[in-house]
Design a protein around this motif. Structure first.
Motif, mmCIF file in Angstrom:
data_model
loop_
_atom_site.group_PDB
_atom_site.id
_atom_site.type_symbol
_atom_site.label_atom_id
_atom_site.label_comp_id
_atom_site.label_asym_id
_atom_site.label_seq_id
_atom_site.Cartn_x
_atom_site.Cartn_y
_atom_site.Cartn_z
ATOM 1 N N UNK A 285 0.774 -1.232 0.000
ATOM 2 C CA UNK A 285 0.000 0.000 0.000
ATOM 3 C C UNK A 285 0.804 1.280 0.000
ATOM 4 N N UNK A 286 2.078 1.253 -0.388
ATOM 5 C CA UNK A 286 2.904 2.451 -0.396
ATOM 6 C C UNK A 286 2.693 3.231 -1.690
ATOM 7 N N UNK A 287 2.868 4.572 -1.618
ATOM 8 C CA UNK A 287 2.805 5.365 -2.836
ATOM 9 C C UNK A 287 4.138 5.245 -3.583
ATOM 10 N N UNK A 288 4.204 5.841 -4.776
ATOM 11 C CA UNK A 288 5.376 5.676 -5.631
ATOM 12 C C UNK A 288 6.662 6.132 -4.950
ATOM 13 N N UNK A 289 6.652 7.327 -4.370
ATOM 14 C CA UNK A 289 7.874 7.868 -3.768
ATOM 15 C C UNK A 289 8.306 7.034 -2.575
ATOM 16 N N UNK A 290 7.364 6.623 -1.721
ATOM 17 C CA UNK A 290 7.702 5.824 -0.542
ATOM 18 C C UNK A 290 8.198 4.436 -0.929
ATOM 19 N N UNK A 291 7.536 3.804 -1.899
ATOM 20 C CA UNK A 291 7.953 2.477 -2.343
ATOM 21 C C UNK A 291 9.354 2.522 -2.950
ATOM 22 N N UNK A 292 9.636 3.543 -3.751
ATOM 23 C CA UNK A 292 10.958 3.683 -4.347
ATOM 24 C C UNK A 292 12.017 3.912 -3.282
ATOM 25 N N UNK A 293 11.677 4.693 -2.240
ATOM 26 C CA UNK A 293 12.640 4.950 -1.166
ATOM 27 C C UNK A 293 12.956 3.672 -0.392
ATOM 28 N N UNK A 294 11.937 2.854 -0.108
ATOM 29 C CA UNK A 294 12.172 1.587 0.588
ATOM 30 C C UNK A 294 13.044 0.663 -0.265
ATOM 31 N N UNK A 295 12.781 0.621 -1.568
ATOM 32 C CA UNK A 295 13.621 -0.175 -2.470
ATOM 33 C C UNK A 295 15.052 0.328 -2.449
ATOM 34 N N UNK A 296 15.215 1.636 -2.368
ATOM 35 C CA UNK A 296 16.556 2.200 -2.288
ATOM 36 C C UNK A 296 17.291 1.786 -1.035
ATOM 37 N N UNK A 297 16.585 1.686 0.072
ATOM 38 C CA UNK A 297 17.208 1.231 1.315
ATOM 39 C C UNK A 297 17.651 -0.226 1.181
ATOM 40 N N UNK A 298 16.764 -1.058 0.648
ATOM 41 C CA UNK A 298 17.069 -2.489 0.523
ATOM 42 C C UNK A 298 18.254 -2.729 -0.403
ATOM 43 N N UNK A 299 18.165 -2.205 -1.615
ATOM 44 C CA UNK A 299 19.181 -2.495 -2.627
ATOM 45 C C UNK A 299 20.388 -1.581 -2.496
ATOM 46 N N UNK A 300 20.134 -0.286 -2.253
ATOM 47 C CA UNK A 300 21.224 0.678 -2.238
ATOM 48 C C UNK A 300 22.090 0.613 -0.996
ATOM 49 N N UNK A 301 21.484 0.765 0.165
ATOM 50 C CA UNK A 301 22.277 0.805 1.392
ATOM 51 C C UNK A 301 22.871 -0.562 1.699
#
Length: 435
Positions: A285-301
């Motif tokens: 249920x996340x919006x586009x910006x929030x979902x992308x940020x969570x993906x960034x934490x998982x893959x990026x960090x």
């Protein structure tokens, strides 16, 4: 006089400032490489709605990009063994930047499809040539760290994409804007790459490959093929010579394990990277910006920490034995698999479980990625490294990069927990939670 003869080669084989500049450019290009790759994954729902396609077609789009890259990476790797590697790197970067911009201009799905194919060709030219170039900048005991700095482009570029692409699309009111903006720095860096002076092939190989500690079946074959290529390096290669070059790489027994590992890693990484943001939007249920940020934490960090630690650890163990570098990478992959499974098994009410375990899985996967290119450089002669990396990337992309996204869609379509409407049409405002 004898002292001068000894000193001059020493200066030419230790180009510290030049090495740092080249690695910096390669890192920047690699960052853009993964930034451009991640844009469609972040905007997947918006792209599906714009073109009226479903997840299966979107998975095919991602797989086509990888398949084209796989089909072209071997001949382009062979080309990089025969001409200046900066030429291959620069043109590859220029081509994929232009095609990235094309994807944001036209409204036809097939033109967009063709633009992603063009991006795949450009990026296929980049990887083998860049890997070979790095191997001649640093000796074997420092290559994993150098490769880690280069590979930092993966988590940082992906993280930047996940944190900025959604925001840019919202700010400009169009999903096409990120494609156009991302092309500009790529063209600038391509121009800078054309101007570098690359090192001599084999410049940092202190001893012949045959004298180095080999992995199983690597030493004699590598040395033989290297000397064979070196002897005829100035001659125009025939078709038979090209085939002999590729087959000589495949005769190295160690290459088969390296190819399988790279394919397995890409199978999981491409599947998760393609569909993680849509999963967070639809099932959590996340919006586009929030979902992308969570993906960034998982893959990026997770990836950033893994590469920084992985390069240091694998170089440290390689000082005593290059086989230990392989062992560390293998163990990390073995542990990463169950961690990814636990993360993906999280229910829609436990987002923290998905984030924590997927991030840990990516962290360990980066330990492997930090060692992947240096290990190939360890077992293959200097004049065949681009060809060898081309073989590894090609097979890894076909089996892993292309198969991963299609496998993800197949699993979703067979899962009783996923509402079928979430797969047969692009989602709009509804949240598709597991039943």
């Amino acid at each position: 006089m004898s002292k001068q003869v000894v000193d001059k080669p020493e200066k030419t084989t230790r180009p510290h400032s030049r090495a740092g500049w080249i690695i910096g450019l390669l890192f920047a290009a690699n960052l853009l490489n993964f930034y451009d790759r991640a844009i469609p994954a972040v905007l997947l729902d918006q792209i599906e709605q714009a073109f009226g396609i479903n997840d299966a077609q979107a998975g095919l789009l991602a797989s086509a990009f990888v398949i084209v890259a796989a089909l072209t990476v071997i001949p382009l790797g062979y080309l990089a063994d025969r001409i200046a590697r900066k030429t291959v790197v620069g043109w590859g970067l220029l081509i994929w930047s232009v095609f990235t911009a094309v994807g944001g201009v036209f409204s036809s799905f097939w033109v967009f499809f063709g633009s992603r194919v063009g991006v795949g060709v450009g990026e296929a030219a980049y990887d083998p040539a860049a890997g070979s170039l790095m191997a001649d900048l640093y000796p074997t005991e420092k290559r994993a760290r150098a490769n880690s700095w280069f590979q930092l482009g993966f988590p940082i570029g992906t993280m930047l994409a996940y944190f900025t692409v959604g925001a840019v699309a919202v700010a400009f009111g169009s999903w096409r804007a990120p494609f156009l903006i991302a092309a500009v720095p790529g063209i600038i860096i391509a121009i800078l790459v054309f101007r570098i002076r690359e090192p001599k092939r084999g410049a940092t190989d202190a001893v012949a490959i045959a004298a180095a500690e080999p992995l199983t079946g690597a030493g004699p074959t590598s040395a033989t093929t290297d000397s064979a290529v070196g002897a005829g390096a100035t001659a125009r290669p025939t078709v038979a010579a090209k085939r002999a070059s590729i087959w000589s790489v495949l005769r190295i027994r160690s290459m088969y394990g390296l190819i399988i590992a790279f394919a397995g890693y890409n199978f999981a990484a491409y599947a998760i990277g393609t569909f993680l943001t849509p999963v967070l939007q639809r099932y959590y249920g996340l919006d586009l910006v929030s979902a992308a940020a969570v993906s960034g934490v998982v893959i990026g960090i997770g990836g950033l920490i893994g590469l920084l630690l992985g390069g240091w650890v694998t170089d440290r163990v390689a000082k005593t034995s290059i086989a230990r570098r392989v062992m560390v990478a293998a163990v990390c992959l073995l542990v990463a698999a169950p961690l990814a499974y636990i993360g993906l098994s999280a229910s829609s009410s436990v987002l923290g479980q998905l984030v924590l375990f997927l991030a840990l899985s990516y962290l360990l996967g980066m330990f492997y990625l930090a060692a992947a290119v240096p290990v190939v450089s360890d077992v293959v002669g200097a004049k065949q490294r681009s060809s060898a990396l081309g073989v590894v990337f090609a097979i890894g992309y076909v089996i892993g990069g292309a198969g991963g996204p299609l496998w993800w869609v197949r699993c979703l379509t067979r899962s009783p927990r996923v509402p079928r409407t979430c797969l047969t049409r692009p989602p709009r405002r509804t949240v598709c939670r597991p039943q």
